[in-house]
Design an enzyme around this catalytic site. Structure first.
Site, PDB file in Angstrom:
ATOM      1  N   PHE A   3       0.857  -1.188   0.000  1.00  0.00           N
ATOM      2  CA  PHE A   3       0.000   0.000   0.000  1.00  0.00           C
ATOM      3  C   PHE A   3       0.890   1.235   0.000  1.00  0.00           C
ATOM      4  O   PHE A   3       1.807   1.362   0.810  1.00  0.00           O
ATOM      5  CB  PHE A   3      -0.926   0.018   1.226  1.00  0.00           C
ATOM      6  N   GLU A   4       0.620   2.150  -0.929  1.00  0.00           N
ATOM      7  CA  GLU A   4       1.435   3.354  -1.060  1.00  0.00           C
ATOM      8  C   GLU A   4       0.992   4.390  -0.041  1.00  0.00           C
ATOM      9  O   GLU A   4      -0.091   4.968  -0.154  1.00  0.00           O
ATOM     10  CB  GLU A   4       1.279   3.900  -2.485  1.00  0.00           C
ATOM     11  N   GLU A   7       1.810  10.599   0.066  1.00  0.00           N
ATOM     12  CA  GLU A   7       0.581  11.331  -0.249  1.00  0.00           C
ATOM     13  C   GLU A   7       0.705  12.356  -1.368  1.00  0.00           C
ATOM     14  O   GLU A   7       1.782  12.861  -1.663  1.00  0.00           O
ATOM     15  CB  GLU A   7       0.105  12.073   1.007  1.00  0.00           C
ATOM     16  N   GLU A  57      -8.742   7.107   2.236  1.00  0.00           N
ATOM     17  CA  GLU A  57      -7.314   7.332   1.988  1.00  0.00           C
ATOM     18  C   GLU A  57      -6.966   8.750   2.422  1.00  0.00           C
ATOM     19  O   GLU A  57      -6.972   9.667   1.624  1.00  0.00           O
ATOM     20  CB  GLU A  57      -6.962   7.135   0.498  1.00  0.00           C
ATOM     21  N   SER A  58      -6.731   8.938   3.717  1.00  0.00           N
ATOM     22  CA  SER A  58      -6.259  10.185   4.321  1.00  0.00           C
ATOM     23  C   SER A  58      -7.361  11.177   4.713  1.00  0.00           C
ATOM     24  O   SER A  58      -8.347  10.749   5.295  1.00  0.00           O
ATOM     25  CB  SER A  58      -5.149  10.814   3.495  1.00  0.00           C
ATOM     26  N   CYS A  72      -3.696   9.279  -0.214  1.00  0.00           N
ATOM     27  CA  CYS A  72      -2.580   8.358  -0.447  1.00  0.00           C
ATOM     28  C   CYS A  72      -3.051   7.203  -1.320  1.00  0.00           C
ATOM     29  O   CYS A  72      -4.056   7.324  -2.025  1.00  0.00           O
ATOM     30  CB  CYS A  72      -2.036   7.863   0.893  1.00  0.00           C
ATOM     31  N   SER A 208      -5.374   6.322  10.619  1.00  0.00           N
ATOM     32  CA  SER A 208      -5.524   7.727  10.252  1.00  0.00           C
ATOM     33  C   SER A 208      -6.092   8.480  11.432  1.00  0.00           C
ATOM     34  O   SER A 208      -6.930   7.949  12.162  1.00  0.00           O
ATOM     35  CB  SER A 208      -6.490   7.874   9.068  1.00  0.00           C
ATOM     36  N   HIS A 221      -1.073   9.839   9.484  1.00  0.00           N
ATOM     37  CA  HIS A 221      -1.436   8.689   8.655  1.00  0.00           C
ATOM     38  C   HIS A 221      -0.295   7.691   8.699  1.00  0.00           C
ATOM     39  O   HIS A 221       0.856   8.061   8.488  1.00  0.00           O
ATOM     40  CB  HIS A 221      -1.733   9.125   7.217  1.00  0.00           C
TER      41      HIS A 221
END
Lengths: 312, 312
Positions: A3-4, A7, A57-58, A72, A208, A221
């Site tokens: 998982f990347e 951001e 995602e964030s 992200c 998060s 995060h």
């Protein structure tokens, strides 16, 4: 599964009629903006200055005249700009800054910085910079080619931490981990007992947090997975004054092998944290959109011999 | 126009019948192998031990029982393996090592290390490692899961240099530059006067060199463009003995901001070059294919404040 964590970040400031506020806009519009990027709103907290949305995602923060959105994973944050512009004519955009950190695995991303800013060309005139060398950590930044006068208290710090220490990894990789344990690990009660906090533990991994007090925010995060562990701490607090100790605290907690510090309009002493990471890069640029930006990379002074990582 | 200097590298050792040699194979086969990767043979030099082919993207070396092929740019080096296997049954492959350095711009590549090794799965049983952290310089390595006994003099050094100094950039970025000027800059006459050398200046930029003497080789590849300048020096010389001074010399010439040193079966002292780059990473692994591999990254101790790079 990789998982990347790295951001993309977007800040937009708009011109409003007297008495109007972005905070009057109902959530369906923010749902639409967030969903354009490929994320979803999970929850939110509010005070009299600020709304903070926790995303799949964030995060998204909404003040009277501006938004900050951070995403992200494989999100396409730049699409949020186009959705935002459906409601606001481009003439009313006073400032727009889009940043993209270098990814761990850029080949897995759906877009890249160059294709992102290409998509803005039909709407805006902008300038793009790279802070840091291409072969190492770096941060791409796009801003409107338009004068803007930030208020004296308009600063931001982004602390981007790579390859977390074993304490952090074991806390964040524990299955079924409770937010209360994480808050304790991060010593939030000690430093931010009177803040409104919204946090979430993702499955299988990931954490998060949004925190707000007045117009101030911070957001954390964490992607703790061995293959690309990453944590970010972003805030509009004056991190090196009153809250300096929290900068030290969060670096102690995450103990990253390497970290970047990106600061807008508030700069730091050369060795702010007195820890074992030392500076390898310092880039500073005065942008003609009114912000001065500093990018610094620090690396842990530890060259003990390691084994290679077995992939397969 | 961005050009990816970072290389993929392949070494294959084959079992041969007595009196047979890979060097007896005529060039059309090597043309086919090279062209499978997306490159072309430009020229070649030969001695009684070794043939060296200069490629449109890097180099191919052929000894009696082995080849070393290095390609850069957007080549698909792994395809060369499949073409090579048309002529050699897999049972005759004694050793195969495939390496891939982290790219400046991995999102521009046609394949990645994981898809590369996936394509070998139907043929071989192998193991894969990562040397170095994902967020920084690193080197992926795949080898056959097969015992192999390298000879005592079978070692290799790969010196991978990122962000070249201004002297090197001005020499290599000069339009219409002559190979003679470059050879002088690299002090090849001083150190390697009795070597057979083949070199080529690419348009608009770029330089490749193959040099051979007996079974020994070195090869230099330079991508001097500001946006991602890179140079590599690879050799089977014992770089830290008799030729140590040339290691120092080449680092002085290229003066990189950062360099990696990947060594097979021959290791170096902690600070081999007495220059201003200092170690930030050291990874060592004994592979069950008979080689011990060390990856080290060094960064220049220079944190003078820089300006950001204007992209557009």
């Amino acid at each position: 599964m990789f998982f990347e964590g790295s951001e993309k970040k977007l800040e937009i400031v708009v011109k409003l009629s007297a008495g109007d506020s972005l905070r009057n806009i109902k959530q369906p519009f923010w749902n639409e903006v967030v969903s354009a990027s490929g994320a979803q709103i999970l929850s939110s907290i509010h005070n009299s200055c600020l709304s903070a949305y926790l995303l799949s995602e964030s995060s998204l923060f909404v003040w009277d005249d501006r938004i900050v959105m951070i995403t992200c994973g494989e999100t396409k944050l730049i699409q949020a700009v186009h959705t935002f512009l459906k409601r606001f004519p481009k003439e009313d955009i006073l400032s727009l800054i889009f940043q993209r950190k270098n990814e761990y695995c850029s080949h897995l991303q759906k877009t890249n910085f160059f294709s992102d800013i290409e998509s803005l060309k039909s709407v805006f005139s902008g300038k793009s910079f790279r802070f840091g060398n291409t072969d190492g950590h770096h941060n791409f930044l796009y801003h409107l080619n338009k004068e803007f006068a930030p208020s004296p208290s308009d600063y931001t710090h982004e602390l981007l931490m790579y390859h977390l220490g074993s304490d952090a990894k074991s806390i964040f990789c524990q299955e079924g981990q409770q937010t209360s344990n994480i808050r304790e690990f991060l010593k939030l009660n000690k430093y931010f007992s009177d803040w409104k906090i919204d946090d979430f533990v993702f499955k299988p991994y990931g954490y998060s947090l949004n925190a707000i007090k007045g117009h101030q925010y911070f957001t954390i995060h964490v992607t703790p997975q061995e293959e690309g562990s990453y944590a970010s701490f972003e805030t509009n607090l004056p991190l090196w004054g009153e809250h300096k100790n929290y900068g030290v605290q969060i670096l102690q907690a995450f103990s990253p092998e390497s970290f970047d510090l990106v600061s807008f309009n508030d700069f730091i002493p050369e060795r702010p944290f007195q820890n074992s990471n030392y500076p390898v890069k310092c880039v500073k640029e005065k942008l003609n959109c009114g912000y001065e930006v500093q990018f610094r990379q620090f690396i842990k002074k530890d060259t003990a011999e390691e084994s290679a990582v077995l992939i397969s």
